[in-house]
Motif scaffolding. Structure first.
Motif: not given
Length: 456
Positions: A34-41, A43-49, A76-82, A125-129
């Motif tokens: 899942g994605m993190f939602q809510g406070v900025k702190e 949401r910013e975790l979503n951008w960390e690998p 996750l797929v962008k990070e190499g999950f197959k 940039l979009p988080y993903y497209n």
């Protein structure tokens, strides 16, 4: 002895971003993504690998389709999950709808931020497209509930019905003869549309959600409250805006309002459903009738009662419509979606009522409205809040403390460890004390990125 590591990669010390990684000698399994939602702190975790190698994950098991359980999948797929992404058929249908919608929102937000220059990123940039979402959906693989599915010689899993939203399950993973139970989000025992959750009978290691671990849902006369709000809206010539989660809450509201009209408890006020994602979810109810209580006849009669909006142009026609009306629009925590357009135009009017109908996470606009904010920021601009804000907690799709305690009551053994997840700190701590006191179980509240090693 077999060493198993559990990595708590989300929904640990917080409600959102569910991700639990089982590292074993035979298979590496991620439960939810899942994605993190809510406070900025958060949401910013979503951008960390992730602090793990995504390419080494063999499969992802999904408890259900909500964004805070599926929204990180394209990353996750962008990070190499197959590997395979496995869920029940309705869960994968919901996840596909949510990921496509999420990609669209990310693209639109990036486009708007670049046009209006309110992002510190240049370009934003979009988080993903859409392409990322479609690639991810192509990796979906379904399993039916109640069937044991082998993953390797000593590892198997099964999905079991859990209420909450259509398709939702808890997951039992049999690892080397030990039962790992992941609760996912536990539904209500008396849901309008869904059957009561099934309950686990055995758990050596229990991963238990705690969203309402410190609360009981109030006894509310929901029908009467809705009828009174609609009467008030008509009397004041205003608008009743209901920000709604597209999955389950929207369909429950439709069912309630349709039933009120059928029983002559409300007049034939225009009711607009403005949630493209919610419209798609309705089709999942039609496709999988065995997962809910509505007959096809009831489902079709209900849908025919509402004005279902399909285009953004019709959103503006609805805003310009001078008649008193009800608008149900996504998103439920007012974090995005069509409801923002309505609130931007109407939340500064005293004749407007905003009805919040579920959990509002910290840091969301919904939580700000719930807490009585005098203004909210929409599309980079502050809008004064003059509308009346109401909240219906009893429509929540999450079990409360008593329902969670009932859910674990059927477990015959004493779990070796119970991990409390998917809750805010106050809820986690209160529920930890409650379970320890009432059940005498060993309870642990893991922190984000904690790793627990077990010898099985």
């Amino acid at each position: 002895m077999n060493k198993v590591k559990i990595h708590f990669l989300g929904a640990s010390g917080t409600v959102t971003g569910s991700k639990f990684y089982l590292e074993t000698p035979e298979q590496n399994i991620l439960v939810d993504c899942g994605m993190f939602q809510g406070v900025k702190e958060l949401r910013e975790l979503n951008w960390e690998p992730l602090p793990i190698d995504a390419s080494k994950i063999n499969c992802v098991l999904l408890t259900h389709g909500h964004l805070d359980h599926t929204g990180y999948l394209p990353r996750l797929v962008k990070e190499g999950f197959k590997g395979d992404i496995i869920g029940t058929p309705p869960t994968l249908a919901i996840a596909g709808i949510i990921l496509r919608d999420s990609a669209k929102i990310h693209e639109e937000e990036a486009e708007r931020a670049n046009k209006e220059e309110y992002s510190k990123h240049n370009p934003a940039l979009p988080y993903y497209n859409h392409k990322d979402a479609e690639k991810t959906i192509g990796m979906f693989s379904y399993s039916e509930k109640d069937e044991w599915i082998p993953l390797s010689e000593n590892i198997r899993f099964r999905f079991r019905y859990n209420g909450h939203i259509i398709g939702a399950t808890f997951i039992e993973v049999d690892l080397y003869g030990k039962m790992f139970v992941f609760s996912g989000d536990v539904g209500r025992s008396e849901d309008l549309l869904l059957f009561p959750p099934e309950r686990p009978e055995w758990a050596d290691y229990l991963f238990l959600e705690s969203t309402y671990g410190n609360k009981l849902h109030p006894e509310e006369d929901v029908e009467n409250i809705l009828a009174e709000l609609i009467t008030r809206t008509i009397r004041e010539g205003g608008n009743l805006i209901i920000p709604s989660f597209a999955v389950e809450r929207l369909q429950s509201l439709m069912y309630l309002l349709w039933k009120l009209y059928q029983e002559n408890k409300i007049p034939n006020i225009p009711i607009f459903i403005d949630s493209p994602m919610g419209n798609n979810v309705l089709s999942v109810f039609e496709t999988y009738p065995q997962w809910h209580k509505l007959s096809i006849k009831e489902y079709k009669a209900m849908c025919n009662h509402f004005n279902i909006i399909t285009s953004y142009g019709d959103t503006w026609k609805t805003i310009d419509d001078p008649r008193p009306k009800v608008v149900i629009a996504g998103s439920g925590m007012v974090t995005g979606g069509r409801v923002l357009t309505y609130l931007k135009q109407m939340v500064d009017r005293t004749s407007t009522t905003v009805l919040l109908v579920g959990y509002q996470a910290e840091g969301t606009r919904g939580r700000q409205l719930y807490d009585g904010a005098h203004e909210i920021k929409i599309f980079g601009k502050y809008i004064p809040v003059k509308a009346t804000v109401k909240h219906l907690e009893s429509l929540s799709a999450h079990a409360d403390q008593n329902e969670l305690l009932h859910w674990i009551q059927k477990i015959k053994n004493i779990p070796e460890r119970t991990f409390l997840i998917h809750g805010e700190p106050a809820s986690l701590d209160a529920f930890r004390v409650k379970i320890k006191t009432s059940n005498g179980w060993q309870v642990h509240v893991p922190h984000l990125h904690e790793v627990v090693e077990l010898s099985l």
